[in-house]
Design an enzyme around this catalytic site. Structure first.
Site, PDB file in Angstrom:
ATOM      1  N   GLU A  83       0.822  -1.219   0.000  1.00  0.00           N
ATOM      2  CA  GLU A  83       0.000   0.000   0.000  1.00  0.00           C
ATOM      3  C   GLU A  83       0.859   1.274   0.000  1.00  0.00           C
ATOM      4  O   GLU A  83       0.334   2.373   0.171  1.00  0.00           O
ATOM      5  CB  GLU A  83      -0.947   0.027   1.211  1.00  0.00           C
ATOM      6  CG  GLU A  83      -1.798  -1.223   1.426  1.00  0.00           C
ATOM      7  CD  GLU A  83      -2.871  -1.439   0.372  1.00  0.00           C
ATOM      8  OE1 GLU A  83      -2.746  -0.924  -0.746  1.00  0.00           O
ATOM      9  OE2 GLU A  83      -3.846  -2.152   0.697  1.00  0.00           O
ATOM     10  N   TYR A 105     -14.210  15.219  20.360  1.00  0.00           N
ATOM     11  CA  TYR A 105     -12.874  14.764  19.976  1.00  0.00           C
ATOM     12  C   TYR A 105     -12.874  14.067  18.623  1.00  0.00           C
ATOM     13  O   TYR A 105     -11.912  14.174  17.872  1.00  0.00           O
ATOM     14  CB  TYR A 105     -12.232  13.896  21.081  1.00  0.00           C
ATOM     15  CG  TYR A 105     -11.321  14.767  21.902  1.00  0.00           C
ATOM     16  CD1 TYR A 105     -11.854  15.762  22.706  1.00  0.00           C
ATOM     17  CD2 TYR A 105      -9.947  14.662  21.811  1.00  0.00           C
ATOM     18  CE1 TYR A 105     -11.033  16.619  23.415  1.00  0.00           C
ATOM     19  CE2 TYR A 105      -9.116  15.511  22.512  1.00  0.00           C
ATOM     20  CZ  TYR A 105      -9.666  16.488  23.311  1.00  0.00           C
ATOM     21  OH  TYR A 105      -8.847  17.344  23.983  1.00  0.00           O
TER      22      TYR A 105
HETATM   23  O1  LIG Z   1      -3.033  -3.797   5.293  1.00  0.00           O
HETATM   24  C1  LIG Z   1      -2.453  -4.332   4.381  1.00  0.00           C
HETATM   25  C2  LIG Z   1      -2.998  -4.367   3.006  1.00  0.00           C
HETATM   26  O2  LIG Z   1      -4.058  -3.452   2.892  1.00  0.00           O
HETATM   27  C3  LIG Z   1      -1.147  -5.004   4.649  1.00  0.00           C
HETATM   28  O3  LIG Z   1      -0.345  -4.986   3.486  1.00  0.00           O
HETATM   29  P1  LIG Z   1       1.232  -4.951   3.620  1.00  0.00           P
HETATM   30  O4  LIG Z   1       1.640  -6.122   4.493  1.00  0.00           O
HETATM   31  O5  LIG Z   1       1.770  -5.079   2.215  1.00  0.00           O
HETATM   32  O6  LIG Z   1       1.597  -3.631   4.282  1.00  0.00           O
HETATM   33 ZN   LIG Z   2      -5.059  -3.008   4.671  1.00  0.00          ZN
END
Ligand SMILES: O=C(CO)COP(=O)(O)O
Ligand SMILES: [Zn+2]
Length: 212
Positions: A75, A121
């Site tokens: 991501e 908040y």
């Molecule tokens: O949350 C995740 C995918 O949306 C985890 O992915 P990654 O392990 O590649 O960071």
């Molecule tokens: Zn994720």
């Protein structure tokens, strides 16, 4: 300690805190911070946020190229899109915490804002929460959908997936993330009982008193 070494240590320490508190589980979620030269420190793909090591953390260029460390989160491109659209953002937090993910799996009439401002908040730290359509994790089209919302929102919710929250620092982004998770929990506790969210006048008063 250099600024970069400090930020690597913060990612390890705060990743462990999120894991111990049950906000992160398995290898889900990813964290990033922006360095002064525009490159990012981002958690490696498939890593457990509770067990990071400073030297493993990936450093990627603003174009998404790996500069050092382990292969970055799949991501990383949506993290980069948030930073490009939000010049003041210094950190991005994406987790799969239970109540926020539950909210992301509901049908929503209005995708522009899917969680009411139940408390001051929440309004101060999160604000509006748009829902982004479902995309496969790591899809570059997801990064472009995130970019479109990041222009005007510090937080957003990925359908059937989880939130993305940005702020000036990692601590502030985590505070905002926790506010979102707790408010989602309150939303489910309230259930079908008629709730009284803050009205627009009260939200505007908070925006004036505590600008983000
Ligand atoms: O949350 C995740 C995918 O949306 C985890 O992915 P990654 O392990 O590649 O960071
Ligand atoms: Zn994720």
């Amino acid at each position: 300690m250099s600024r970069e070494a400090e930020l690597r240590a913060d990612l390890v320490r705060l990743g462990a805190l999120l894991y111990q508190r049950g906000l992160a589980h398995g290898s889900a979620g990813n964290l990033s911070v922006r360095l002064d030269d525009g490159s990012l420190l981002v958690t490696p793909t498939n890593s457990c946020l509770g067990m990071l090591r400073p030297d493993q953390i990936s450093r990627v260029s603003p174009a998404g190229k790996l500069l050092d460390g382990d292969p970055p989160s799949k991501e990383a491109f949506f993290h980069l899109a948030v930073y490009e659209e939000r010049p003041k953002a210094g950190a991005v937090v994406h987790l799969h915490s239970t109540y926020s993910v539950a909210l992301s799996c509901l049908c929503h009439d209005c995708a522009e804002d899917v969680l009411p401002p139940l408390t001051a908040y929440y309004a101060m730290r999160v604000g509006r929460l748009p829902l982004i359509d479902y995309y496969r994790p790591g899809d570059r089209a997801l990064a472009e959908a995130v970019r479109a919302q990041a222009r005007n929102h510090r937080a957003m919710l990925l359908a059937n997936h989880g939130p993305i929250v940005s702020a000036a620092s990692l601590e502030q982004a985590i505070h905002a993330y926790e506010e979102l998770e707790e408010t989602a929990k309150i939303f489910f506790i309230l259930g079908d009982r008629p709730a009284a969210p803050l009205d627009a006048r009260r939200v505007a008063e908070l925006e004036t008193a505590f600008p983000s």
